[in-house]
Design a protein around this motif. Structure first.
Motif, short mmCIF file in Angstrom:
data_model
loop_
_atom_site.label_atom_id
_atom_site.label_comp_id
_atom_site.label_asym_id
_atom_site.label_seq_id
_atom_site.Cartn_x
_atom_site.Cartn_y
_atom_site.Cartn_z
N ILE A 109 35.12 52.47 -27.07
CA ILE A 109 36.10 53.25 -26.39
C ILE A 109 36.18 53.92 -25.61
O ILE A 109 37.43 54.44 -24.42
CB ILE A 109 36.80 54.70 -27.22
N LYS A 110 34.71 54.39 -25.04
CA LYS A 110 34.50 55.01 -24.23
C LYS A 110 34.90 54.11 -22.75
O LYS A 110 35.71 54.42 -21.40
CB LYS A 110 33.01 55.83 -23.89
N ASP A 111 33.53 53.23 -23.32
CA ASP A 111 33.70 51.96 -22.13
C ASP A 111 34.93 51.14 -21.46
O ASP A 111 36.12 51.40 -20.42
CB ASP A 111 33.04 50.67 -22.14
N LEU A 112 36.34 51.50 -22.45
CA LEU A 112 38.09 50.85 -22.33
C LEU A 112 38.43 51.92 -22.08
O LEU A 112 39.55 51.38 -21.05
CB LEU A 112 37.99 50.86 -23.82
N TRP A 113 38.16 53.34 -22.19
CA TRP A 113 39.12 54.18 -20.67
C TRP A 113 38.64 54.74 -19.93
O TRP A 113 39.98 54.44 -19.03
CB TRP A 113 38.74 55.55 -21.72
N GLY A 114 37.27 54.13 -19.79
CA GLY A 114 36.67 54.16 -18.46
C GLY A 114 37.95 52.71 -17.37
O GLY A 114 37.76 53.64 -16.24
N PHE A 115 37.77 51.77 -17.93
CA PHE A 115 38.36 50.46 -17.00
C PHE A 115 39.73 50.96 -17.23
O PHE A 115 40.51 51.08 -16.64
CB PHE A 115 38.24 49.47 -17.98
N LEU A 116 40.69 51.05 -18.12
CA LEU A 116 42.15 51.81 -17.89
C LEU A 116 41.82 52.60 -16.66
O LEU A 116 43.04 52.61 -16.05
CB LEU A 116 42.84 52.48 -19.39
N LYS A 117 41.43 54.16 -16.57
CA LYS A 117 41.72 54.47 -15.39
C LYS A 117 41.27 54.96 -13.92
O LYS A 117 42.15 54.68 -13.69
CB LYS A 117 40.58 56.37 -16.24
N GLU A 118 40.00 53.64 -14.58
CA GLU A 118 39.36 53.54 -12.39
C GLU A 118 40.31 51.82 -12.34
O GLU A 118 41.05 52.51 -11.08
CB GLU A 118 38.12 53.04 -12.96
N ARG A 119 40.96 51.21 -12.85
CA ARG A 119 42.04 49.74 -12.43
C ARG A 119 42.94 50.35 -12.59
O ARG A 119 44.20 49.83 -12.42
CB ARG A 119 41.92 49.18 -13.19
N LYS A 120 43.60 51.69 -12.88
CA LYS A 120 45.07 51.88 -13.27
C LYS A 120 46.08 51.71 -14.34
O LYS A 120 47.30 51.01 -13.20
CB LYS A 120 45.33 51.65 -11.73
N LYS A 121 45.19 50.99 -15.25
CA LYS A 121 46.01 49.79 -16.44
C LYS A 121 46.38 50.82 -17.12
O LYS A 121 46.27 50.06 -18.95
CB LYS A 121 45.08 48.71 -16.76
N PHE A 122 47.78 52.06 -16.83
CA PHE A 122 47.28 52.05 -18.40
C PHE A 122 48.47 52.14 -18.67
O PHE A 122 49.08 51.69 -20.10
CB PHE A 122 47.82 53.94 -17.89
N TRP A 123 49.52 50.95 -18.50
CA TRP A 123 50.63 50.12 -19.33
C TRP A 123 49.47 49.61 -20.48
O TRP A 123 50.64 49.48 -20.99
CB TRP A 123 51.13 49.26 -18.23
N LEU A 124 48.52 48.78 -20.11
CA LEU A 124 47.60 47.93 -21.31
C LEU A 124 47.53 49.44 -22.71
O LEU A 124 47.41 48.63 -23.86
CB LEU A 124 46.63 47.43 -20.84
N LEU A 125 47.73 50.90 -22.34
CA LEU A 125 47.62 51.61 -23.78
C LEU A 125 48.67 50.87 -24.89
O LEU A 125 47.84 51.19 -25.96
CB LEU A 125 47.40 52.35 -23.70
N PRO A 126 49.73 51.26 -24.52
CA PRO A 126 51.05 50.56 -25.60
C PRO A 126 50.67 50.05 -25.99
O PRO A 126 50.87 49.63 -27.33
CB PRO A 126 51.87 50.91 -24.86
N ILE A 127 50.02 48.91 -25.32
CA ILE A 127 49.98 46.88 -26.67
C ILE A 127 49.53 47.21 -26.89
O ILE A 127 48.46 47.13 -28.23
CB ILE A 127 49.91 46.03 -24.97
#
Length: 49
Positions: free
Chosen positions: A4-22
């Motif tokens: 979960i920490k790695d996933l959140w770091g990936f989403l935050k670094e790559r600005k892929k917050f639109w993947l979170l609802p999916i």
């Protein structure tokens, strides 16, 4: 928890917050199928898919 920490770091670094609802919707559907697999609601849930 590391995943979960790695996933959140990936989403935050790559600005892929639109993947979170999916991801959340997929997790909710998975939990729905797992928790209703032994109940009387199961036939109605499986007809949706």
């Amino acid at each position: 928890m590391d995943f979960i920490k790695d996933l959140w770091g990936f989403l935050k670094e790559r600005k892929k917050f639109w993947l979170l609802p999916i991801i959340l919707v997929l997790l909710l559907f998975g939990a729905l199928i797992v928790f209703t697999s032994g109940s009387a609601i199961a036939p109605f849930i499986y007809t949706i898919f």
